[in-house]
Design a protein around this motif. Sequence first.
Motif, PDB file in Angstrom:
ATOM      1  N   LYS A  18       3.406  -3.145  -6.428  1.00  0.00           N
ATOM      2  CA  LYS A  18       4.179  -3.392  -7.639  1.00  0.00           C
ATOM      3  C   LYS A  18       5.392  -2.471  -7.610  1.00  0.00           C
ATOM      4  CE  LYS A  18      -0.009  -4.510 -10.246  1.00  0.00           C
ATOM      5  NZ  LYS A  18      -0.901  -4.116 -11.366  1.00  0.00           N
ATOM      6  N   THR A  19       6.430  -2.909  -6.941  1.00  0.00           N
ATOM      7  CA  THR A  19       7.608  -2.053  -6.802  1.00  0.00           C
ATOM      8  C   THR A  19       8.844  -2.932  -6.639  1.00  0.00           C
ATOM      9  OG1 THR A  19       8.547  -0.230  -5.535  1.00  0.00           O
ATOM     10  CG2 THR A  19       7.156  -1.777  -4.313  1.00  0.00           C
ATOM     11  N   ASP A  20       9.824  -2.496  -5.857  1.00  0.00           N
ATOM     12  CA  ASP A  20      11.068  -3.240  -5.716  1.00  0.00           C
ATOM     13  C   ASP A  20      10.926  -4.391  -4.719  1.00  0.00           C
ATOM     14  OD1 ASP A  20      11.855  -2.213  -2.923  1.00  0.00           O
ATOM     15  OD2 ASP A  20      11.602  -0.351  -4.037  1.00  0.00           O
ATOM     16  N   LEU A  21      11.954  -5.231  -4.674  1.00  0.00           N
ATOM     17  CA  LEU A  21      11.926  -6.427  -3.833  1.00  0.00           C
ATOM     18  C   LEU A  21      11.809  -6.125  -2.348  1.00  0.00           C
ATOM     19  CD1 LEU A  21      14.726  -8.526  -5.601  1.00  0.00           C
ATOM     20  CD2 LEU A  21      12.267  -8.988  -5.621  1.00  0.00           C
ATOM     21  N   ALA A  22      12.251  -4.961  -1.945  1.00  0.00           N
ATOM     22  CA  ALA A  22      12.233  -4.610  -0.521  1.00  0.00           C
ATOM     23  C   ALA A  22      10.868  -4.129  -0.048  1.00  0.00           C
ATOM     24  CB  ALA A  22      13.281  -3.544  -0.231  1.00  0.00           C
ATOM     25  N   HIS A  23       9.975  -3.850  -0.986  1.00  0.00           N
ATOM     26  CA  HIS A  23       8.619  -3.402  -0.640  1.00  0.00           C
ATOM     27  C   HIS A  23       7.635  -4.459  -1.124  1.00  0.00           C
ATOM     28  CE1 HIS A  23      10.917   0.343  -0.431  1.00  0.00           C
ATOM     29  NE2 HIS A  23      10.021   0.740   0.439  1.00  0.00           N
ATOM     30  N   LEU A  26       5.867  -9.170   2.707  1.00  0.00           N
ATOM     31  CA  LEU A  26       6.607  -9.454   3.940  1.00  0.00           C
ATOM     32  C   LEU A  26       6.990  -8.158   4.658  1.00  0.00           C
ATOM     33  CD1 LEU A  26       8.922 -12.376   2.754  1.00  0.00           C
ATOM     34  CD2 LEU A  26       6.883 -12.538   4.196  1.00  0.00           C
ATOM     35  N   HIS A  27       7.381  -7.157   3.882  1.00  0.00           N
ATOM     36  CA  HIS A  27       7.671  -5.844   4.466  1.00  0.00           C
ATOM     37  C   HIS A  27       6.436  -5.292   5.167  1.00  0.00           C
ATOM     38  CE1 HIS A  27       8.519  -1.581   4.875  1.00  0.00           C
ATOM     39  NE2 HIS A  27       7.549  -1.302   4.023  1.00  0.00           N
ATOM     40  N   VAL A  28       5.300  -5.358   4.506  1.00  0.00           N
ATOM     41  CA  VAL A  28       4.062  -4.845   5.089  1.00  0.00           C
ATOM     42  C   VAL A  28       3.745  -5.555   6.398  1.00  0.00           C
ATOM     43  CG1 VAL A  28       1.562  -4.684   4.777  1.00  0.00           C
ATOM     44  CG2 VAL A  28       3.087  -4.063   2.900  1.00  0.00           C
ATOM     45  N   LYS A  29       3.882  -6.864   6.407  1.00  0.00           N
ATOM     46  CA  LYS A  29       3.561  -7.630   7.613  1.00  0.00           C
ATOM     47  C   LYS A  29       4.508  -7.279   8.757  1.00  0.00           C
ATOM     48  CE  LYS A  29       1.215 -11.541   5.480  1.00  0.00           C
ATOM     49  NZ  LYS A  29       1.182 -13.020   5.265  1.00  0.00           N
ATOM     50  N   ARG A  30       5.765  -7.012   8.448  1.00  0.00           N
ATOM     51  CA  ARG A  30       6.692  -6.590   9.501  1.00  0.00           C
ATOM     52  C   ARG A  30       6.310  -5.219  10.042  1.00  0.00           C
ATOM     53  NH1 ARG A  30      10.471  -8.652   5.711  1.00  0.00           N
ATOM     54  NH2 ARG A  30      11.037  -6.519   5.110  1.00  0.00           N
ATOM     55  N   PRO A  62       9.105   3.095  -7.757  1.00  0.00           N
ATOM     56  CA  PRO A  62      10.514   2.689  -7.587  1.00  0.00           C
ATOM     57  C   PRO A  62      11.391   3.858  -7.146  1.00  0.00           C
ATOM     58  CG  PRO A  62       9.609   1.808  -9.634  1.00  0.00           C
ATOM     59  CD  PRO A  62       8.583   2.767  -9.090  1.00  0.00           C
ATOM     60  N   LYS A  63      12.546   3.517  -6.558  1.00  0.00           N
ATOM     61  CA  LYS A  63      13.448   4.532  -6.007  1.00  0.00           C
ATOM     62  C   LYS A  63      13.876   5.572  -7.042  1.00  0.00           C
ATOM     63  CE  LYS A  63      14.051   2.954  -1.743  1.00  0.00           C
ATOM     64  NZ  LYS A  63      13.676   3.739  -0.543  1.00  0.00           N
ATOM     65  N   ASN A  64      13.994   5.155  -8.301  1.00  0.00           N
ATOM     66  CA  ASN A  64      14.469   6.071  -9.342  1.00  0.00           C
ATOM     67  C   ASN A  64      13.330   6.638 -10.189  1.00  0.00           C
ATOM     68  OD1 ASN A  64      13.823   3.648 -10.532  1.00  0.00           O
ATOM     69  ND2 ASN A  64      15.690   3.487 -11.769  1.00  0.00           N
ATOM     70  N   HIS A  65      12.098   6.531  -9.701  1.00  0.00           N
ATOM     71  CA  HIS A  65      10.928   7.024 -10.443  1.00  0.00           C
ATOM     72  C   HIS A  65      10.738   8.522 -10.176  1.00  0.00           C
ATOM     73  CE1 HIS A  65       6.770   7.412 -11.830  1.00  0.00           C
ATOM     74  NE2 HIS A  65       6.885   6.234 -12.384  1.00  0.00           N
ATOM     75  N   PRO A  66      10.367   9.308 -11.182  1.00  0.00           N
ATOM     76  CA  PRO A  66      10.192  10.756 -10.979  1.00  0.00           C
ATOM     77  C   PRO A  66       9.089  11.112  -9.981  1.00  0.00           C
ATOM     78  CG  PRO A  66       9.430  10.074 -13.166  1.00  0.00           C
ATOM     79  CD  PRO A  66      10.199   8.927 -12.606  1.00  0.00           C
ATOM     80  N   GLY A 132      17.151  -4.407   7.521  1.00  0.00           N
ATOM     81  CA  GLY A 132      17.461  -3.169   6.824  1.00  0.00           C
ATOM     82  C   GLY A 132      18.662  -3.313   5.895  1.00  0.00           C
ATOM     83  N   VAL A 133      19.687  -4.010   6.361  1.00  0.00           N
ATOM     84  CA  VAL A 133      20.858  -4.269   5.523  1.00  0.00           C
ATOM     85  C   VAL A 133      20.448  -5.060   4.287  1.00  0.00           C
ATOM     86  CG1 VAL A 133      23.072  -5.482   5.386  1.00  0.00           C
ATOM     87  CG2 VAL A 133      22.498  -4.158   7.440  1.00  0.00           C
ATOM     88  N   ALA A 134      19.656  -6.106   4.508  1.00  0.00           N
ATOM     89  CA  ALA A 134      19.227  -6.965   3.402  1.00  0.00           C
ATOM     90  C   ALA A 134      18.381  -6.191   2.391  1.00  0.00           C
ATOM     91  CB  ALA A 134      18.452  -8.162   3.940  1.00  0.00           C
ATOM     92  N   ARG A 135      17.468  -5.383   2.888  1.00  0.00           N
ATOM     93  CA  ARG A 135      16.581  -4.635   1.994  1.00  0.00           C
ATOM     94  C   ARG A 135      17.352  -3.598   1.187  1.00  0.00           C
ATOM     95  NH1 ARG A 135      12.518  -1.549   4.710  1.00  0.00           N
ATOM     96  NH2 ARG A 135      11.302  -1.555   2.768  1.00  0.00           N
ATOM     97  N   CYS A 136      18.302  -2.945   1.813  1.00  0.00           N
ATOM     98  CA  CYS A 136      19.112  -1.948   1.113  1.00  0.00           C
ATOM     99  C   CYS A 136      19.875  -2.589  -0.041  1.00  0.00           C
ATOM    100  CB  CYS A 136      20.069  -1.293   2.096  1.00  0.00           C
ATOM    101  SG  CYS A 136      21.093   0.003   1.359  1.00  0.00           S
ATOM    102  N   ILE A 137      20.443  -3.741   0.211  1.00  0.00           N
ATOM    103  CA  ILE A 137      21.200  -4.435  -0.833  1.00  0.00           C
ATOM    104  C   ILE A 137      20.270  -4.954  -1.931  1.00  0.00           C
ATOM    105  CG2 ILE A 137      22.669  -6.446  -1.288  1.00  0.00           C
ATOM    106  CD1 ILE A 137      23.938  -5.927   1.472  1.00  0.00           C
ATOM    107  N   GLN A 138      19.066  -5.399  -1.538  1.00  0.00           N
ATOM    108  CA  GLN A 138      18.094  -5.844  -2.545  1.00  0.00           C
ATOM    109  C   GLN A 138      17.780  -4.726  -3.535  1.00  0.00           C
ATOM    110  OE1 GLN A 138      14.814  -7.257   0.008  1.00  0.00           O
ATOM    111  NE2 GLN A 138      14.893  -9.175  -1.130  1.00  0.00           N
TER     112      GLN A 138
END
Length: 208
Positions: A18-23, A26-30, A62-66, A132-138
Amino acid sequence: MFKQYQAQCEQFISENMKTDLAHDLLHVKRVVKLATLIAEDEQAELNVVLPAAWLHDCVSYPKNHPLRSQSSLHAADKAIVFLRSLDYPQQYLLAIHHAISAHSVSGEIQATSLEAKIVQDADRLDALGAIGVARCIQVSSQLQRPLYSEVDPFSDVRSLDDQQFTLDHFYKKLLRLKDAMNTRLGRSIATQRGQFIENYLQQLATEI
């Protein structure tokens, strides 16, 4: 041996991510695919590498979570509780916990085992190349960060700030990953994927 547990691990991670679109799954399978390739090249213990790769993001703030820097440690704890519920062989659990704990850049835990280094490489490789480019932008889109600074897109004068601009993250983190790889195959793939990002940035510079 791990094959008999794979379907349960996949179901568990799909229910707990339960996090951002990049995680996502599909990410796990890669990461699992990359970790398998590297582990076979390094002749590592797959009964450690594979469950760690499958479960490495069962907690991912999430990236901005404490608590972002503690994601990997919390994921490791949760993964071990789950694996114990499956009666996964006890002798692998400590190594799996370390491999998950050490996979994250933000966690700043040094990978000391070969299996942990492999999972770390596999996860970091998924932040490079076209994916990586796609995930960063996501992620940046979710955080509503602009792609670049209009005044100084490539940070020629100002300091890098990837909390403000997506493009800065390529220079502050992603392009540095290729120099942090642990394994022979990891370094080889990272070099290729890093070159793709550099080519992308060169092309982007001609368009903006």
